[in-house]
Write a protein that holds these residues in place. Sequence first.
Motif: not given
Lengths: 119, 147
Positions: A105-119
């Motif tokens: 849930e946390l990572v989903g929300k972080l991603y949704e807010s515009g924070i991407s992974g390393t790729h």
Amino acid sequence: MKKRKHKLAEIVKIFNLEVISGKEFLKREVSGGYISDLLSDVMANSQKDNIWVTLQGHPNIVAVAKLKELAGIIIINRRKPDGETVKKAHEEGIPIMTSDLPAFELVGKLYESGISGTH
Amino acid sequence: MQSKILLQQNFEIKGGDFINAGESSIKIRNILKDIGIDSDIIRRVAIVAYEAEMNVVMYARHGKMHLYVYSNKILLKIEDRGQGIKDIDLAMQPGYSTATEEMREMGFGAGMGLPNIKKNSDVFNINSTIREGTKLEIKINLNNKNG
């Protein structure tokens, strides 16, 4: 997902994180995120200024974050870091935050807010 | 070309001390940062030093890490007294680990340590004697971009 630069302070506010250490470093800008509970994996694959999401709370996470120059650590699922971890985080200037949410849930929300992974 | 030694420092590593594990690597990183080493080189040295230090903490009683900075390379030597490695080829295989259940729960023992060291070294040598200890020698070139 639209990429957005976030400061740690914004992430803390949006996701209602508890700041355990490193309050003075919340102005740091986050370059992206990495999630793993394997320390060698984080050493090998995280990037500078990433926010690191993990369930580990033992003191060695501070060494990993310091060596990889990560922006900070979020410990998930209502877990708390060990006392020794907090002490080391103060010494090394590493922000540690905790979240009540599970990793997904946390990572989903972080991603949704515009924070991407390393790729 | 004859290379000049610019800096030499030694660090003690205590086997089993998970609380202070990583501190020698942090000191090495800070030294390299202070003397203005390129950030990509520091990143590689940090990975190598950390994995080597953790191996001493996990599998040896005691160890020493020696840092040598030359004008054209960084040399790390790690020597420990401990259980040694039975089969080095096997230990070099990604995913192979002899870590205990307790270490794995802490996020160690992914079997990535030695492979990560090799991947980030320009020269990597490992020697081990069972029930005596292990020696690593790692070189990272400073003049990659010119060469």
